[in-house]
Design a protein around this motif. Structure first.
Motif, mmCIF file in Angstrom:
data_model
loop_
_atom_site.group_PDB
_atom_site.id
_atom_site.type_symbol
_atom_site.label_atom_id
_atom_site.label_comp_id
_atom_site.label_asym_id
_atom_site.label_seq_id
_atom_site.Cartn_x
_atom_site.Cartn_y
_atom_site.Cartn_z
ATOM 1 N N PHE A 1 -10.093 13.145 -16.667
ATOM 2 C CA PHE A 1 -11.472 12.682 -16.533
ATOM 3 C C PHE A 1 -11.548 11.233 -17.000
ATOM 4 O O PHE A 1 -10.647 10.736 -17.688
ATOM 5 N N PHE A 2 -12.617 10.539 -16.612
ATOM 6 C CA PHE A 2 -12.812 9.133 -16.958
ATOM 7 C C PHE A 2 -14.202 8.959 -17.559
ATOM 8 O O PHE A 2 -15.166 9.571 -17.086
ATOM 9 N N VAL A 3 -14.301 8.149 -18.594
ATOM 10 C CA VAL A 3 -15.599 7.868 -19.201
ATOM 11 C C VAL A 3 -15.803 6.365 -19.277
ATOM 12 O O VAL A 3 -14.847 5.586 -19.290
ATOM 13 N N THR A 4 -17.063 5.959 -19.320
ATOM 14 C CA THR A 4 -17.424 4.574 -19.571
ATOM 15 C C THR A 4 -18.226 4.524 -20.857
ATOM 16 O O THR A 4 -19.301 5.133 -20.951
ATOM 17 N N VAL A 5 -17.683 3.826 -21.857
ATOM 18 C CA VAL A 5 -18.348 3.681 -23.146
ATOM 19 C C VAL A 5 -18.685 2.199 -23.301
ATOM 20 O O VAL A 5 -17.874 1.403 -23.779
ATOM 21 N N TRP B 1 -18.843 -5.568 -38.950
ATOM 22 C CA TRP B 1 -19.164 -4.139 -38.934
ATOM 23 C C TRP B 1 -18.690 -3.441 -37.661
ATOM 24 O O TRP B 1 -18.841 -2.220 -37.532
ATOM 25 N N GLN B 2 -18.128 -4.177 -36.704
ATOM 26 C CA GLN B 2 -17.821 -3.595 -35.397
ATOM 27 C C GLN B 2 -16.647 -2.629 -35.469
ATOM 28 O O GLN B 2 -15.479 -3.027 -35.425
ATOM 29 N N ASN B 3 -16.955 -1.371 -35.559
ATOM 30 C CA ASN B 3 -15.965 -0.283 -35.532
ATOM 31 C C ASN B 3 -16.646 0.921 -34.900
ATOM 32 O O ASN B 3 -17.672 1.376 -35.407
ATOM 33 N N TYR B 4 -16.090 1.419 -33.828
ATOM 34 C CA TYR B 4 -16.764 2.480 -33.079
ATOM 35 C C TYR B 4 -15.934 3.758 -33.064
ATOM 36 O O TYR B 4 -14.744 3.734 -32.751
ATOM 37 N N PHE B 5 -16.589 4.871 -33.371
ATOM 38 C CA PHE B 5 -16.007 6.189 -33.142
ATOM 39 C C PHE B 5 -16.601 6.685 -31.822
ATOM 40 O O PHE B 5 -17.690 7.268 -31.804
ATOM 41 N N ASP B 6 -15.894 6.445 -30.732
ATOM 42 C CA ASP B 6 -16.474 6.742 -29.421
ATOM 43 C C ASP B 6 -16.717 8.229 -29.209
ATOM 44 O O ASP B 6 -17.587 8.616 -28.429
ATOM 45 N N GLY C 1 -17.806 12.564 -24.110
ATOM 46 C CA GLY C 1 -17.795 13.570 -23.051
ATOM 47 C C GLY C 1 -19.027 13.537 -22.172
ATOM 48 O O GLY C 1 -18.978 13.913 -20.999
ATOM 49 N N ARG C 2 -20.157 13.093 -22.720
ATOM 50 C CA ARG C 2 -21.376 13.024 -21.903
ATOM 51 C C ARG C 2 -21.438 11.738 -21.080
ATOM 52 O O ARG C 2 -22.338 11.575 -20.254
ATOM 53 N N LEU C 3 -20.493 10.819 -21.326
ATOM 54 C CA LEU C 3 -20.456 9.543 -20.616
ATOM 55 C C LEU C 3 -19.462 9.582 -19.460
ATOM 56 O O LEU C 3 -18.990 8.547 -18.997
ATOM 57 N N VAL C 4 -19.163 10.766 -18.983
ATOM 58 C CA VAL C 4 -18.148 10.962 -17.962
ATOM 59 C C VAL C 4 -18.587 10.373 -16.623
ATOM 60 O O VAL C 4 -19.775 10.342 -16.286
ATOM 61 N N ASN C 5 -17.617 9.858 -15.865
ATOM 62 C CA ASN C 5 -17.859 9.355 -14.511
ATOM 63 C C ASN C 5 -17.830 10.506 -13.509
ATOM 64 O O ASN C 5 -17.108 11.487 -13.694
#
Length: 674
Positions: free
Chosen positions: A390-394, A308-313, A320-324
């Motif tokens: 910008f950079f994000v961490t998911v 089931w591992q499929n991600y729509f980040d 956008g809310r996970l921004v560094n």
């Protein structure tokens, strides 16, 4: 360990996005977000059990804006009642202080709103007391559930009994015996939990058998873990003693001949509006709106633990809310302007994310150069570019999103993937679908796919789109020696016919041309989209993920502009039904002949992890280019001045350098006149 840098060679400036809240496409300001929450409360839409899953600008129809008609300033909200599980799509009219639209979101028809931060806490609380989960951990020698790092992940939409209409998450664990341990090195394999977030219960714990937990450390963040640091690097100093060449007017940035509005959204992240280039005294529009509207990470392990591992980040996790918060001299080097971004949380409380967006300019190599034997002249000019990023961490991965504007009218986007691969245990079964990175440690094969939404505006008016392939020419009377080459342009006339695949063998590109504007030779002005031609979605066409991510099965879709069509996988992505988004947008097969055109371009990386990706992955990149084609009457950079060699300068030395630069230019002028 944090980044350390020589701050003496860097300059930092800060601005806040959204301070120009009156403009139709400006980012919602801190005050507007607070007002939207207050309006929701006044109308009973933000009571104790209500949560804001998403809030952003409800963008007006750009045709209304361009026509000069007044448009309402509105906030778009996806709201969840955690007590009942009911969700709503709401438009808040900030001008009138009222609710403009309130529609229920049917999970059977659409799906579920994005995962909430508090739901990850709920998952930990539920599994900490679930006897099945605790027993499975004990079989693996783990007796303290607090030493397990839990990844609460989007569940997808599979034909699993009892899940219809439920708000689900699936959970994998990694062992973290100490708070300093990097848990991704120690996957607890053969074990997965299914959690009903609405009912607040664990529906299933699937244990396929104990698999040894890999033990090799990944603690690269602890100094000395992998040996002493090298001492051979000498400083690289970037100086702009007169400051940057760009300027701001509200949220609009101007650089060289470029101008655009910078926006930010908690779902898409960076949004660029109104990208234009000054030519002969007027700003010529190129792109109305550019963003990365979706990001998909499909995994290729079909086993019972990870099928089931499929991600729509973007749509499921709101990247956008996970921004560094970026660090000067580390994430961004040189003379930097940072943009702070206001974001509202699930209860409508607003916080400002500092240093979320980095803007700077940098040298980009040679722009053009020629040494002419007949005139005895040598000319060279340096290219430079404006960088907006910008950079994000998911979860385990980190992604950089970089937009580049060049002096010659080129627009480029680059995605940078780094961070840690999602790990599993390596065994005989895994060897078909995963790479071994360290003893007993695997990383499943997967993809990183991005979808850019490019609302084109080539000299503003209506446009057409052609697919352009290079061609060979048969030997005939005109081509007696077989040396001729050519190209074939195929007009894409309707939305269904404009679902296209790349073809590197013919150097395929797509050209958007104005139907009203021409250059001085009478040819339509145009911009060309050039992709990298790497694989799109590799899952089978009739798979669940392909039905939910139909956008990712083609390199290009083209649609006639519709203000409601913002997201390629649909407005609601978490546990979404199949064929949302682009398949629905093109169902009417609207004409593209002389329409306002939107390009949707899917591109990305197929990742077969290698040992060099462990314990942390060096940046890998992908992207695309938008290039002017007959847009200008000639090379638009003929006015770029020659460069002079940099120096370490006092003010007096700078003055001498300026004189030397002028002398150098005078010499060039004299040689050209001679």
């Amino acid at each position: 360990m944090t980044c350390s840098c020589s701050t003496g060679t860097h300059v930092q400036r800060s601005r806040r996005l959204g301070d120009e809240s009156g403009a139709p496409f400006a980012t919602l300001s801190e005050g507007e977000l607070q007002e939207a929450a207050a309006i929701l409360r006044r109308h009973g839409r933000l009571e104790e059990t209500h949560r804001i899953a998403y809030i952003g600008l409800d963008e007006p129809d750009r045709r209304e804006v361009l026509a000069g008609r007044p448009v309402a300033r509105r906030a778009l909200v996806q709201l969840l009642d955690v007590a009942t599980g009911r969700a709503h799509d709401i438009s808040v009219d900030l001008d009138r202080g009222d609710i403009a639209r309130d529609e229920p979101i049917d999970p059977a028809v659409s799906g579920q709103v994005p995962l909430l931060k508090e739901e990850h806490i709920l998952i930990r609380d539920l599994l900490a007391t679930d006897e099945r989960w605790l027993a499975a951990l004990a079989l693996r020698g783990i007796h303290d559930p607090a030493t397990v790092a839990l990844a609460g992940l989007s569940a997808g939409r599979f034909p699993i009994e009892g899940e219809d209409g439920r708000r689900m998450a699936r959970v994998l664990g990694h062992h973290q015996p100490t708070p300093q341990t990097m848990p991704w090195a120690h996957p607890i394999d053969g074990l997965v939990a299914y959690v009903d977030l609405g009912a607040r219960g664990v529906t299933q714990v699937i244990d396929t058998g104990v698999v040894p937990i890999p033990q090799e450390t990944a603690d690269y963040h602890v100094p000395g873990t992998f040996g002493p640091e090298r001492t051979t690097q000498k400083p690289i100093v970037i100086r702009q003693p007169e400051g940057p060449s760009f300027s701001f007017d509200g949220d609009v940035v101007s650089w060289e001949k470029w101008s655009l509005r910078v926006g930010y959204d908690m779902r898409e992240g960076l949004i660029l509006h109104g990208i234009g280039f000054e030519d002969a005294g007027r700003v010529r529009p190129i792109v109305h709106r550019a963003s990365i509207a979706e990001m998909l990470v499909p995994y290729g392990d079909p086993g019972p633990v990870r099928f089931w591992q499929n991600y729509f980040d973007t749509g499921e996790y709101l990247l956008g809310r996970l921004v560094n918060s970026l660090e000067l001299g580390c994430d961004c080097v040189g003379d930097i302007t940072y943009l702070d971004v206001p974001i509202a949380d699930a209860r409508g409380e607003v916080k400002v994310l500092p240093n979320a967006v980095c803007i700077h300019e940098e040298d980009a190599g040679v722009l053009w150069k020629h040494t002419e034997q007949f005139t005895g002249t040598t000319d060279v000019r340096r290219q430079r570019r404006l960088v907006i990023s910008f950079f994000v961490t998911v979860g385990n991965y980190d992604y950089g999103f970089y937009w580049y504007l060049y002096l010659d009218g080129k627009i480029e986007f680059e995605a940078k993937a780094t961070g840690l691969v999602f790990t599993a245990a390596y065994d005989e079964r895994a060897s078909r679908y995963a790479s071994e990175l360290a003893p007993g440690l695997a990383a499943p094969y997967h993809q990183h796919l991005f979808c850019a939404r490019l609302d084109m505006a080539v000299d503003e008016g209506p446009a057409v789109v052609d697919e352009v392939d290079v061609t060979t020419v048969p030997i005939d009377g005109d081509n007696a020696h077989g040396t001729a080459i050519g190209f074939r342009a195929t007009r894409l006339t309707s939305e269904k016919s404009a679902r296209r695949r790349s073809d590197a063998s013919v150097d395929r590109t797509w050209r958007v041309s104005s139907t009203t504007a021409t250059n001085r030779l009478g040819r339509p002005v145009s911009y060309v989209l050039a992709g990298e031609g790497k694989p799109v979605l590799l899952a089978q066409p009739d798979s669940v993920i392909a039905s939910r991510a139909r956008f990712a099965t083609a390199d290009l879709w083209v649609t006639a502009y519709d203000v409601a069509e913002r997201y390629p996988a649909g407005a609601v992505v978490n546990q979404s039904a199949g064929d949302q988004g682009l398949p629905a947008f093109v169902a009417d097969d609207a004409s593209l002949d002389g329409a306002d055109l939107v390009l949707w371009h899917t591109f990305g990386l197929t990742h077969f992890p290698r040992t060099e990706d462990w314990p942390i992955m060096p940046v890998d990149t992908c992207g695309f280019v938008l290039r002017p084609h007959d847009f200008f009457d000639r090379n638009p950079t003929l006015d770029v001045p020659a460069s002079v060699a940099p120096c370490s300068c006092t003010h007096e030395e700078h003055a001498h350098a300026d004189v030397s630069h002028q002398h150098h230019e005078n010499q060039h002028s004299a040689r050209r006149e001679h």
